[in-house]
Design a protein around this motif. Structure first.
Motif, PDB file in Angstrom:
ATOM      1  N   MET A  72       0.849  -1.182   0.000  1.00  0.00           N
ATOM      2  CA  MET A  72       0.000   0.000   0.000  1.00  0.00           C
ATOM      3  C   MET A  72       0.890   1.240   0.000  1.00  0.00           C
ATOM      4  N   LYS A  73       0.586   2.171  -0.894  1.00  0.00           N
ATOM      5  CA  LYS A  73       1.422   3.364  -0.965  1.00  0.00           C
ATOM      6  C   LYS A  73       0.657   4.515  -1.608  1.00  0.00           C
ATOM      7  N   LEU A  74       1.292   5.693  -1.557  1.00  0.00           N
ATOM      8  CA  LEU A  74       0.778   6.849  -2.285  1.00  0.00           C
ATOM      9  C   LEU A  74       1.353   6.844  -3.690  1.00  0.00           C
ATOM     10  N   LEU A  75       0.488   6.941  -4.665  1.00  0.00           N
ATOM     11  CA  LEU A  75       0.970   7.136  -6.031  1.00  0.00           C
ATOM     12  C   LEU A  75       1.300   8.596  -6.281  1.00  0.00           C
ATOM     13  N   SER A  76       0.459   9.475  -5.740  1.00  0.00           N
ATOM     14  CA  SER A  76       0.726  10.901  -5.881  1.00  0.00           C
ATOM     15  C   SER A  76       0.113  11.665  -4.726  1.00  0.00           C
ATOM     16  N   VAL A  77       0.706  12.835  -4.449  1.00  0.00           N
ATOM     17  CA  VAL A  77       0.170  13.810  -3.509  1.00  0.00           C
ATOM     18  C   VAL A  77      -0.219  15.023  -4.340  1.00  0.00           C
ATOM     19  N   ALA A 107      -8.733   5.940  -4.354  1.00  0.00           N
ATOM     20  CA  ALA A 107      -7.907   4.820  -4.802  1.00  0.00           C
ATOM     21  C   ALA A 107      -7.701   4.848  -6.310  1.00  0.00           C
ATOM     22  N   ARG A 108      -6.470   4.575  -6.722  1.00  0.00           N
ATOM     23  CA  ARG A 108      -6.166   4.479  -8.152  1.00  0.00           C
ATOM     24  C   ARG A 108      -6.999   3.390  -8.816  1.00  0.00           C
ATOM     25  N   LEU A 140      -4.743  12.656  -2.036  1.00  0.00           N
ATOM     26  CA  LEU A 140      -3.925  11.449  -2.028  1.00  0.00           C
ATOM     27  C   LEU A 140      -4.507  10.448  -3.009  1.00  0.00           C
ATOM     28  N   THR A 141      -3.719  10.051  -3.992  1.00  0.00           N
ATOM     29  CA  THR A 141      -4.100   8.955  -4.876  1.00  0.00           C
ATOM     30  C   THR A 141      -3.335   7.730  -4.399  1.00  0.00           C
ATOM     31  N   THR A 142      -4.075   6.719  -3.949  1.00  0.00           N
ATOM     32  CA  THR A 142      -3.459   5.563  -3.303  1.00  0.00           C
ATOM     33  C   THR A 142      -3.406   4.359  -4.236  1.00  0.00           C
ATOM     34  N   GLU A 191       5.578  15.422   6.946  1.00  0.00           N
ATOM     35  CA  GLU A 191       5.730  15.551   5.494  1.00  0.00           C
ATOM     36  C   GLU A 191       5.433  14.214   4.826  1.00  0.00           C
ATOM     37  N   ILE A 192       4.827  14.289   3.649  1.00  0.00           N
ATOM     38  CA  ILE A 192       4.567  13.118   2.828  1.00  0.00           C
ATOM     39  C   ILE A 192       5.002  13.406   1.398  1.00  0.00           C
ATOM     40  N   ARG A 193       5.133  12.343   0.625  1.00  0.00           N
ATOM     41  CA  ARG A 193       5.495  12.495  -0.786  1.00  0.00           C
ATOM     42  C   ARG A 193       5.039  11.256  -1.540  1.00  0.00           C
TER      43      ARG A 193
END
Length: 216
Positions: free
Chosen positions: A1-6, A70-71, A94-96, A160-162
């Motif tokens: 599970m991760k962030l694709l984009s912020v 979610a993506r 957040l696109t996950t 912070e997130i990225r």
């Protein structure tokens, strides 16, 4: 599970609500983005530095600090709409990837990267701005029927997130009220409203609606 984009919004005119602007036009940010605890609803502040809302009556504040989608669900809509949907296309911050956003429980907590912790608070309710932005007649009805609303989150621990940050579920409450269930209760299936009362993390206005349904 991760962030694709912020994704952070760029102000755009909002003829669909008669407001001066909208922040629905979210674009991926390269590099870190600061996540903060926003001010109260009505101020326009949200959880990502550099972003804001303009419909301050209905959006923003601590219960709607960050919006995730979610993506995998974007891919489904992409096929149905017949056009590409980049990260941020639904106005999400957040696109996950690999995370069941609509199956997440109200009050569930996610750790993103090493420091940030967010708490699932409520479902997104579609509005005229969303429909106008997608240029799709009947979009509010179609989106509501699908019950894939995405989740609003509170900021529990800032930082912070990225893009590419891992997402870890660090707490799941002991109830079955998911984002999708709460959305169905608040829209097309009000008979479900009494079930929401076990979800203490639901915003107070939603809990009050559920209480009124229980007592009538």
């Amino acid at each position: 599970m991760k962030l694709l984009s912020v994704n952070v919004g760029r102000p755009r005119p909002n003829p669909w609500k008669g407001l001066s602007a909208t922040g629905i036009d979210k674009r991926p940010v390269h590099g870190p983005v600061s996540v903060v605890v926003p001010g109260p609803k009505g101020t326009g502040t949200v959880g990502l530095v550099g972003d804001r809302v303009y419909d301050v009556k209905h959006h923003g504040g601590s219960d709607q600090a960050v919006y995730a989608y979610a993506r995998e669900d974007l891919d489904g809509w992409q096929a149905e709409l017949g056009r590409p949907l980049a990260g941020g296309a639904f106005g999400e911050n957040l696109t996950t990837l690999g995370l069941d956003v609509n199956g997440a429980l109200i009050g569930e907590r996610w750790r993103i990267g090493p420091h940030v912790v967010l708490e699932v608070s409520c479902a997104r309710i579609p509005c005229a701005t969303f429909q106008g932005w997608l240029e799709r007649e009947g979009w509010i009805k179609r989106f509501t029927q699908a019950a894939l609303p995405g989740a609003y989150l509170r900021v529990i621990e800032p930082g912070e997130i990225r893009a590419d940050d891992p997402v870890e579920i660090v707490h799941r409450p002991d109830h079955d009220v998911s984002v999708a269930l709460s959305f169905r209760a608040m829209t097309l299936e009000p008979e479900l409203l009494p079930r929401l009362l076990v979800a203490d993390a639901l915003p107070e206005e939603s809990r009050e609606l559920a209480r009124r349904r229980t007592t009538t």
